[in-house]
Design a protein around this motif. Structure first.
Motif, mmCIF file in Angstrom:
data_model
loop_
_atom_site.group_PDB
_atom_site.id
_atom_site.type_symbol
_atom_site.label_atom_id
_atom_site.label_comp_id
_atom_site.label_asym_id
_atom_site.label_seq_id
_atom_site.Cartn_x
_atom_site.Cartn_y
_atom_site.Cartn_z
ATOM 1 N N ILE A 17 0.871 -1.173 0.000
ATOM 2 C CA ILE A 17 0.000 0.000 0.000
ATOM 3 C C ILE A 17 0.916 1.234 0.000
ATOM 4 O O ILE A 17 1.633 1.489 0.963
ATOM 5 C CB ILE A 17 -0.917 0.031 1.239
ATOM 6 C CG1 ILE A 17 -1.659 -1.298 1.402
ATOM 7 C CG2 ILE A 17 -1.896 1.192 1.150
ATOM 8 C CD1 ILE A 17 -2.496 -1.380 2.678
ATOM 9 N N GLY A 18 0.893 1.978 -1.099
ATOM 10 C CA GLY A 18 1.815 3.094 -1.258
ATOM 11 C C GLY A 18 3.065 2.663 -2.007
ATOM 12 O O GLY A 18 4.171 3.119 -1.709
ATOM 13 N N SER A 78 4.792 4.320 5.597
ATOM 14 C CA SER A 78 4.638 5.111 6.820
ATOM 15 C C SER A 78 3.645 6.254 6.652
ATOM 16 O O SER A 78 3.084 6.760 7.629
ATOM 17 C CB SER A 78 5.999 5.662 7.260
ATOM 18 O OG SER A 78 6.577 6.429 6.224
ATOM 19 N N ALA A 79 3.395 6.672 5.402
ATOM 20 C CA ALA A 79 2.471 7.779 5.162
ATOM 21 C C ALA A 79 1.023 7.315 5.022
ATOM 22 O O ALA A 79 0.120 8.136 4.859
ATOM 23 C CB ALA A 79 2.882 8.531 3.899
ATOM 24 N N ILE A 80 0.786 6.010 5.081
ATOM 25 C CA ILE A 80 -0.572 5.483 4.901
ATOM 26 C C ILE A 80 -1.398 5.708 6.157
ATOM 27 O O ILE A 80 -1.001 5.337 7.263
ATOM 28 C CB ILE A 80 -0.524 3.973 4.555
ATOM 29 C CG1 ILE A 80 0.252 3.751 3.259
ATOM 30 C CG2 ILE A 80 -1.931 3.411 4.444
ATOM 31 C CD1 ILE A 80 -0.299 4.487 2.069
ATOM 32 N N ARG A 81 -2.564 6.327 5.983
ATOM 33 C CA ARG A 81 -3.436 6.625 7.115
ATOM 34 C C ARG A 81 -4.145 5.363 7.610
ATOM 35 O O ARG A 81 -4.359 4.404 6.849
ATOM 36 C CB ARG A 81 -4.467 7.670 6.720
ATOM 37 C CG ARG A 81 -3.862 9.011 6.303
ATOM 38 C CD ARG A 81 -4.942 9.951 5.779
ATOM 39 N NE ARG A 81 -5.928 10.233 6.796
ATOM 40 C CZ ARG A 81 -5.866 11.261 7.642
ATOM 41 N NH1 ARG A 81 -4.833 12.100 7.579
ATOM 42 N NH2 ARG A 81 -6.816 11.468 8.534
ATOM 43 N N ALA A 82 -4.526 5.374 8.872
ATOM 44 C CA ALA A 82 -5.174 4.208 9.481
ATOM 45 C C ALA A 82 -6.507 3.890 8.819
ATOM 46 O O ALA A 82 -6.958 2.734 8.844
ATOM 47 C CB ALA A 82 -5.370 4.441 10.968
ATOM 48 N N ASP A 83 -7.168 4.911 8.220
ATOM 49 C CA ASP A 83 -8.461 4.675 7.601
ATOM 50 C C ASP A 83 -8.356 4.353 6.109
ATOM 51 O O ASP A 83 -9.363 4.340 5.398
ATOM 52 C CB ASP A 83 -9.391 5.869 7.807
ATOM 53 C CG ASP A 83 -8.849 7.164 7.190
ATOM 54 O OD1 ASP A 83 -7.717 7.151 6.664
ATOM 55 O OD2 ASP A 83 -9.562 8.191 7.249
ATOM 56 N N ASN A 84 -7.151 4.075 5.623
ATOM 57 C CA ASN A 84 -6.988 3.656 4.233
ATOM 58 C C ASN A 84 -7.815 2.388 4.003
ATOM 59 O O ASN A 84 -7.718 1.433 4.788
ATOM 60 C CB ASN A 84 -5.507 3.399 3.943
ATOM 61 C CG ASN A 84 -5.252 2.966 2.513
ATOM 62 O OD1 ASN A 84 -5.536 1.829 2.149
ATOM 63 N ND2 ASN A 84 -4.696 3.844 1.711
#
Length: 457
Positions: A17-18, A78-84
């Motif tokens: 993811i990312g 590390s930039a992926i938000r918890a609500d992704n």
């Protein structure tokens, strides 16, 4: 960070993811080369994603739970938000979710691992090690947090059992690796938004050095107080070998830097000239570390010294962007006062008697608050210091923290608005023979090409 390290053979199909990020794409690239089925997604369609797709990865643009499909392990940037939606779906399905460093550690397998850590200089030193070993015929695998022109990419699967990796201390993730050789370029207080106190930063480097086995070795910079103190503590613990490098009289690998064209290292009673194409004392120190690592891995000292001449720099590390009207424009990722000072020192070394003008963008409100005075002192080395508003990155604003904390302490500098005002200020300051340096970890890097264009370059 205390969980057992994953094994590459147990990961199954891995979804990133990312995947377009420089660090994430590096791990994905090596996994694909090592036969791991890989899929990934990112918010934008980035060029590296096309490369990965051509190599065999399944790529999606935009985030959606359906992108996981048959994934068995997930790696989240590390930039992926918890609500992704993909991260939420992975957790709901009970899939293991790895940090990028955990995925990279799994990819290393049983290789002889060389990790490069430090508050500054990690990317450049890791790049130097990889270029040197490749030129010496050892063909290492490598993963670097910057693109390296001499290598063509920032990550690759090599034919040897050596794996060279940049080890990031910013979130403690460098403790996920199991190195045989570790380099520490320097140890300073930074990333206090994560660590809280300088003492916690120093303790994390102690833990990093403690990862080395009895037959391993720590290379520490003797010219840096923090790295020297780490070396002394590690020697006292007696669990691994410690070798120092630098200009200090007691350095095991002694650097003699008399300026461009006359940089030498002494080891075992013999002196070798380093043919460096990158300026600055900090780069000479980085080269001494890379030289030491190569010799430790069996490269003949004379071969190692000559191979460094093939290193032409790393992306955004005093990177030449072009010139016009006799003005040369460089770009640097520096976002800590020590790094800013080093970048300006390099600029001075190539400017001759001409002036140096810097366009600086502070990175993070917390870092600006902690180091405003030191930033002002470092920027004072420039003839003109133009300062943009703070690049927030992952942070929310902090009341009272603006770029004026820096500009209010400058004797020859001022705050400038972004866009045309900043461009006009740079162009009016720079004259023939001068150096313009864009500095910061944010989007200030976009100004370099625009300045070159306006100069007619």
């Amino acid at each position: 960070m205390t969980q057992p390290l994953a094994d590459i053979n147990s990961l199954g199909r891995v979804h990133f993811i990312g995947i377009g990020g420089v660090g994430m794409s590096a791990v994905a690239r090596i996994m694909v080369a090592r036969g791991v089925p890989v899929s990934g997604s990112d918010a934008k369609d980035l060029p590296v994603m096309q490369d990965l797709q051509s190599a065999g990865a399944r790529i999606a643009v935009g985030y959606a739970a359906g992108n996981l499909r048959d994934a068995q392990t997930v790696v989240a940037g590390s930039a992926i938000r918890a609500d992704n939606p993909e991260l939420e779906a992975a957790r709901a399905a009970g899939l293991p979710v790895l940090h990028r460093s955990e995925a990279l550690a799994a990819t290393m397998g049983a290789d002889r691992v060389v990790t490069v850590a430090g508050t500054h200089g990690k990317s450049t030193t890791t790049s130097m090690v990889a270029v040197l070993l490749k030129e010496a015929g050892l063909d290492p695998s490598f993963a670097i947090g910057a693109n390296v022109p001499a290598l063509g990419v920032n990550a690759a699967h090599g034919a040897s059992d050596i794996f060279v990796a940049e080890a990031d201390e910013s979130d403690g993730s460098f403790l996920n690796y199991r190195p045989l050789i570790a380099v520490v370029t320097n140890v300073e207080a930074d990333h206090l938004d994560y660590y809280g106190t300088p003492e916690a930063v120093y303790a994390s480097f102690d833990s990093f050095a403690a990862l080395l086995p009895a037959n391993g070795v720590l290379f520490a910079c003797a010219d840096d107080d923090g790295a020297r103190a780490l070396a002394e503590r590690t020697r006292a613990a007696g669990n691994t070998r410690v070798l120092s490098y630098g200009t200090a009289e007691d350095a095991d690998i002694r650097l003699r830097d008399r300026g461009p064209g006359d940089v030498r290292v002494s080891v075992g009673g013999q002196e070798y000239r380093l043919d460096l194409q990158v300026p600055g004392r900090h780069n000479a120190l980085n080269a001494a570390a890379a030289f030491g690592v190569a010799v430790e891995l069996g490269v003949a000292p004379r071969v190692a010294a000559a191979a460094l001449g093939h290193f032409t720099g790393a992306s955004r590390r005093f990177e030449f962007k072009g010139q016009g009207r006799g003005v040369r424009v460089y770009d640097d990722y520096a976002h800590h006062p020590t790094e800013v000072r080093a970048a300006l020192s390099a600029a001075r070394s190539v400017a001759g008697g001409n002036k140096v003008h810097v366009l600086f963008q502070p990175h993070l409100f917390s870092r600006t608050r902690e180091f405003a005075e030191q930033f002002a002192e470092a920027l004072g080395e420039a003839d003109t210091a133009l300062v943009l508003d703070i690049y927030p990155a992952r942070e929310d604003p902090i009341p009272g923290v603006t770029s004026t904390l820096i500009t209010g302490r400058l004797k020859s500098g001022r705050l400038v608005a972004g866009g045309q005002e900043a461009l006009d200020a740079v162009l009016s300051a720079a004259g023939e023979g001068d150096i313009v340096l864009t500095v910061g970890a944010g989007d200030v890097t976009a100004y370099g090409p625009r300045i070159v264009e306006l100069l007619g370059g």
